[in-house]
Scaffold this motif. Structure first.
Motif, PDB file in Angstrom:
ATOM      1  N   HIS A  92       0.834  -1.218   0.000  1.00  0.00           N
ATOM      2  CA  HIS A  92       0.000   0.000   0.000  1.00  0.00           C
ATOM      3  C   HIS A  92       0.867   1.267   0.000  1.00  0.00           C
ATOM      4  N   LEU A  93       2.059   1.177   0.614  1.00  0.00           N
ATOM      5  CA  LEU A  93       2.844   2.396   0.859  1.00  0.00           C
ATOM      6  C   LEU A  93       4.042   2.579  -0.068  1.00  0.00           C
ATOM      7  N   GLU A  94       4.756   1.475  -0.360  1.00  0.00           N
ATOM      8  CA  GLU A  94       6.096   1.608  -0.933  1.00  0.00           C
ATOM      9  C   GLU A  94       6.115   2.330  -2.278  1.00  0.00           C
TER      10      GLU A  94
ATOM     11  N   TYR B 238       1.946  12.590   3.727  1.00  0.00           N
ATOM     12  CA  TYR B 238       1.087  11.829   4.653  1.00  0.00           C
ATOM     13  C   TYR B 238       0.898  10.407   4.173  1.00  0.00           C
ATOM     14  N   TRP B 239       0.560   9.523   5.111  1.00  0.00           N
ATOM     15  CA  TRP B 239       0.098   8.173   4.789  1.00  0.00           C
ATOM     16  C   TRP B 239      -0.869   7.728   5.876  1.00  0.00           C
ATOM     17  N   VAL B 240      -1.762   6.804   5.484  1.00  0.00           N
ATOM     18  CA  VAL B 240      -2.779   6.283   6.406  1.00  0.00           C
ATOM     19  C   VAL B 240      -2.787   4.760   6.275  1.00  0.00           C
TER      20      VAL B 240
ATOM     21  N   HIS C 140      -6.120  -0.353   6.472  1.00  0.00           N
ATOM     22  CA  HIS C 140      -7.453  -0.749   6.942  1.00  0.00           C
ATOM     23  C   HIS C 140      -8.368   0.455   7.180  1.00  0.00           C
ATOM     24  N   LEU C 141      -7.820   1.665   7.106  1.00  0.00           N
ATOM     25  CA  LEU C 141      -8.632   2.868   7.344  1.00  0.00           C
ATOM     26  C   LEU C 141      -8.870   3.685   6.080  1.00  0.00           C
ATOM     27  N   VAL C 142      -8.290   3.279   4.938  1.00  0.00           N
ATOM     28  CA  VAL C 142      -8.413   4.134   3.754  1.00  0.00           C
ATOM     29  C   VAL C 142      -9.873   4.263   3.325  1.00  0.00           C
ATOM     30  N   GLY C 143     -10.188   5.444   2.802  1.00  0.00           N
ATOM     31  CA  GLY C 143     -11.555   5.732   2.382  1.00  0.00           C
ATOM     32  C   GLY C 143     -12.420   6.231   3.528  1.00  0.00           C
ATOM     33  N   GLY C 144     -11.823   6.367   4.714  1.00  0.00           N
ATOM     34  CA  GLY C 144     -12.592   6.783   5.889  1.00  0.00           C
ATOM     35  C   GLY C 144     -12.437   8.250   6.251  1.00  0.00           C
TER      36      GLY C 144
ATOM     37  N   GLU D 156       2.899  23.167   0.296  1.00  0.00           N
ATOM     38  CA  GLU D 156       2.958  22.526  -1.020  1.00  0.00           C
ATOM     39  C   GLU D 156       2.884  21.007  -0.859  1.00  0.00           C
ATOM     40  N   ALA D 157       2.193  20.345  -1.796  1.00  0.00           N
ATOM     41  CA  ALA D 157       2.152  18.883  -1.809  1.00  0.00           C
ATOM     42  C   ALA D 157       2.543  18.430  -3.207  1.00  0.00           C
ATOM     43  N   THR D 158       3.501  17.512  -3.313  1.00  0.00           N
ATOM     44  CA  THR D 158       3.844  16.967  -4.626  1.00  0.00           C
ATOM     45  C   THR D 158       3.383  15.518  -4.673  1.00  0.00           C
TER      46      THR D 158
ATOM     47  N   GLU E 148      -0.369   9.377 -10.904  1.00  0.00           N
ATOM     48  CA  GLU E 148      -1.089   8.092 -10.764  1.00  0.00           C
ATOM     49  C   GLU E 148      -1.756   7.960  -9.405  1.00  0.00           C
ATOM     50  N   ASN E 149      -1.397   8.794  -8.439  1.00  0.00           N
ATOM     51  CA  ASN E 149      -1.894   8.627  -7.071  1.00  0.00           C
ATOM     52  C   ASN E 149      -3.242   9.331  -6.896  1.00  0.00           C
ATOM     53  N   THR E 150      -4.272   8.698  -7.450  1.00  0.00           N
ATOM     54  CA  THR E 150      -5.595   9.343  -7.476  1.00  0.00           C
ATOM     55  C   THR E 150      -6.157   9.540  -6.059  1.00  0.00           C
TER      56      THR E 150
HETATM   57  N1  ACO Z   1      -8.628   1.755  -1.441  1.00  0.00           N
HETATM   58  C1  ACO Z   1      -7.994   2.696  -2.157  1.00  0.00           C
HETATM   59  N2  ACO Z   1      -8.474   3.929  -2.360  1.00  0.00           N
HETATM   60  C2  ACO Z   1      -9.658   4.218  -1.817  1.00  0.00           C
HETATM   61  C3  ACO Z   1     -10.374   3.283  -1.042  1.00  0.00           C
HETATM   62  C4  ACO Z   1      -9.832   1.998  -0.882  1.00  0.00           C
HETATM   63  N3  ACO Z   1     -10.464   1.058  -0.172  1.00  0.00           N
HETATM   64  N4  ACO Z   1     -11.504   3.858  -0.615  1.00  0.00           N
HETATM   65  C5  ACO Z   1     -11.503   5.097  -1.115  1.00  0.00           C
HETATM   66  N5  ACO Z   1     -10.402   5.315  -1.860  1.00  0.00           N
HETATM   67  C6  ACO Z   1     -10.047   6.529  -2.605  1.00  0.00           C
HETATM   68  C7  ACO Z   1     -11.271   7.308  -2.971  1.00  0.00           C
HETATM   69  O1  ACO Z   1     -11.084   7.853  -4.249  1.00  0.00           O
HETATM   70  C8  ACO Z   1     -11.295   8.403  -1.922  1.00  0.00           C
HETATM   71  O2  ACO Z   1     -11.991   9.525  -2.364  1.00  0.00           O
HETATM   72  P1  ACO Z   1     -13.601   9.625  -2.031  1.00  0.00           P
HETATM   73  O3  ACO Z   1     -13.701   9.801  -0.549  1.00  0.00           O
HETATM   74  O4  ACO Z   1     -14.045  10.808  -2.797  1.00  0.00           O
HETATM   75  O5  ACO Z   1     -14.230   8.327  -2.466  1.00  0.00           O
HETATM   76  C9  ACO Z   1      -9.811   8.681  -1.782  1.00  0.00           C
HETATM   77  O6  ACO Z   1      -9.246   7.379  -1.777  1.00  0.00           O
HETATM   78  C10 ACO Z   1      -9.377   9.434  -0.540  1.00  0.00           C
HETATM   79  O7  ACO Z   1      -9.953   8.823   0.602  1.00  0.00           O
HETATM   80  P2  ACO Z   1      -9.912   9.609   1.991  1.00  0.00           P
HETATM   81  O8  ACO Z   1     -10.707   8.810   2.952  1.00  0.00           O
HETATM   82  O9  ACO Z   1     -10.241  11.022   1.754  1.00  0.00           O
HETATM   83  O10 ACO Z   1      -8.345   9.596   2.398  1.00  0.00           O
HETATM   84  P3  ACO Z   1      -7.574   8.432   3.206  1.00  0.00           P
HETATM   85  O11 ACO Z   1      -7.648   8.675   4.654  1.00  0.00           O
HETATM   86  O12 ACO Z   1      -7.997   7.119   2.686  1.00  0.00           O
HETATM   87  O13 ACO Z   1      -6.044   8.691   2.784  1.00  0.00           O
HETATM   88  C11 ACO Z   1      -4.150   8.377   1.329  1.00  0.00           C
HETATM   89  C12 ACO Z   1      -5.630   8.796   1.439  1.00  0.00           C
HETATM   90  C13 ACO Z   1      -3.322   9.138   2.366  1.00  0.00           C
HETATM   91  C14 ACO Z   1      -3.659   8.760  -0.051  1.00  0.00           C
HETATM   92  C15 ACO Z   1      -4.030   6.850   1.582  1.00  0.00           C
HETATM   93  O14 ACO Z   1      -4.687   6.171   0.547  1.00  0.00           O
HETATM   94  C16 ACO Z   1      -2.578   6.371   1.664  1.00  0.00           C
HETATM   95  O15 ACO Z   1      -1.991   6.349   2.729  1.00  0.00           O
HETATM   96  N6  ACO Z   1      -1.988   5.973   0.509  1.00  0.00           N
HETATM   97  C17 ACO Z   1      -0.626   5.436   0.475  1.00  0.00           C
HETATM   98  C18 ACO Z   1       0.443   6.488   0.779  1.00  0.00           C
HETATM   99  C19 ACO Z   1       0.263   7.741  -0.067  1.00  0.00           C
HETATM  100  O16 ACO Z   1      -0.042   7.675  -1.250  1.00  0.00           O
HETATM  101  N7  ACO Z   1       0.460   8.920   0.540  1.00  0.00           N
HETATM  102  C20 ACO Z   1       0.345  10.207  -0.161  1.00  0.00           C
HETATM  103  C21 ACO Z   1       1.617  10.497  -0.918  1.00  0.00           C
HETATM  104  S1  ACO Z   1       1.542  12.073  -1.754  1.00  0.00           S
HETATM  105  C22 ACO Z   1       1.785  13.224  -0.491  1.00  0.00           C
HETATM  106  O17 ACO Z   1       2.092  12.847   0.638  1.00  0.00           O
HETATM  107  C23 ACO Z   1       1.611  14.701  -0.818  1.00  0.00           C
END
Ligand code: ACO
Length: 209
Positions: free
Chosen positions: A42-44, A111-113, A116-120, A144-146, A150-152
């Motif tokens: 999920h992270l790397e 940031y990263w989350v 099991h909590l993503v989408g919350g 600023e955030a870069t 691909e990281n939708t």
């Molecule tokens: N799996 C993947 N993506 C999902 C899921 C899921 N189960 N559920 C929802 N999403 C998508 C949706 O598009 C959602 O948008 P929506 O609420 O409009 O449907 C979007 O993720 C964001 O969801 P949130 O709940 O607002 O954010 P979340 O707390 O999940 O955190 C984050 C998003 C930080 C990008 C997380 O997915 C993560 O840790 N990813 C891996 C590390 C990463 O990419 N960090 C960011 C690097 S870039 C930077 O730091 C500037």
């Protein structure tokens, strides 16, 4: 002491639970490592490359070094490092880095989350708390955030928070083993006179418990 550090921010209630942010603690080692080892997939691919294996860099033994370097940078006013908690359990990190003062007053945010909590709604809440704090307490004017195009999921977080897209940095950062293009998004104090927490609450994405 530097303005805005140390700090504890929140709480905010979102779909996943009650979100708060606080400084990293030595004691976070096992919770941090457990999530990071489990969530490699999920992270790397989104994180800057670093020497050593994932397992070594994210073991319980790796945390004291990370914790002390984050703390040293925070004490020098160069970084504001936060651990995100959901219902008081470690859930991720938000880091404000490369703090430049003078006539720039700018920094980056990352940031990263936990998977099991993503989408919350955890990341938007944590980033909103931290950006508001940077603008009101830490004396910053721009964050600023870069993000890789691909990281939708990450772009969606920033969209919810009204960051604006400012450009594309070509082959900008060494992520997952190669130089990757990054979109640059930013926000300045003028964009959010009432703050980002206010925006999330008005949009029904968070509530003050
Ligand atoms: N799996 C993947 N993506 C999902 C899921 C899921 N189960 N559920 C929802 N999403 C998508 C949706 O598009 C959602 O948008 P929506 O609420 O409009 O449907 C979007 O993720 C964001 O969801 P949130 O709940 O607002 O954010 P979340 O707390 O999940 O955190 C984050 C998003 C930080 C990008 C997380 O997915 C993560 O840790 N990813 C891996 C590390 C990463 O990419 N960090 C960011 C690097 S870039 C930077 O730091 C500037």
């Amino acid at each position: 002491r530097h303005p805005g550090w140390p700090a504890k921010l929140g709480p905010l209630r979102v779909k996943a639970g009650v979100v708060a942010v606080r400084g990293p603690r030595l004691f976070d080692a096992s919770a941090w490592s457990r999530i990071r080892l489990r969530d490699r997939e999920h992270l790397e691919r989104w994180e800057p490359s670093a020497p050593g294996s994932w397992d070594d860099r994210n073991s319980t033994l790796a945390w004291p070094g990370q914790w002390s370097s984050l703390r040293a940078l925070a004490r020098r006013g160069m970084t504001l490092p936060f651990v995100i908690t959901v219902d008081d359990q470690v859930a991720g990190q938000v880091t404000v880095g490369n703090v430049i003062r003078g006539s720039l007053c700018s920094a980056w945010i990352g940031y990263w989350v936990a998977s099991h909590l993503v989408g919350g709604g955890v990341a938007p809440a944590a980033v909103a708390l931290v950006v508001d704090h940077c603008f009101t307490q830490a004396g910053l004017h721009r964050i600023e955030a870069t993000v890789r195009p691909e990281n939708t999921a990450s772009l969606r977080v920033l969209e919810k928070l009204a960051f604006r897209q400012e450009g594309l940095f070509k082959r900008y950062l060494d992520v997952a083993g190669d130089w990757r293009d990054h979109l640059c998004l930013a926000i300045t104090t003028e964009d959010v006179p009432d703050g980002l927490v206010h925006r999330l609450v008005s949009d029904g994405r968070a509530a003050i418990p």
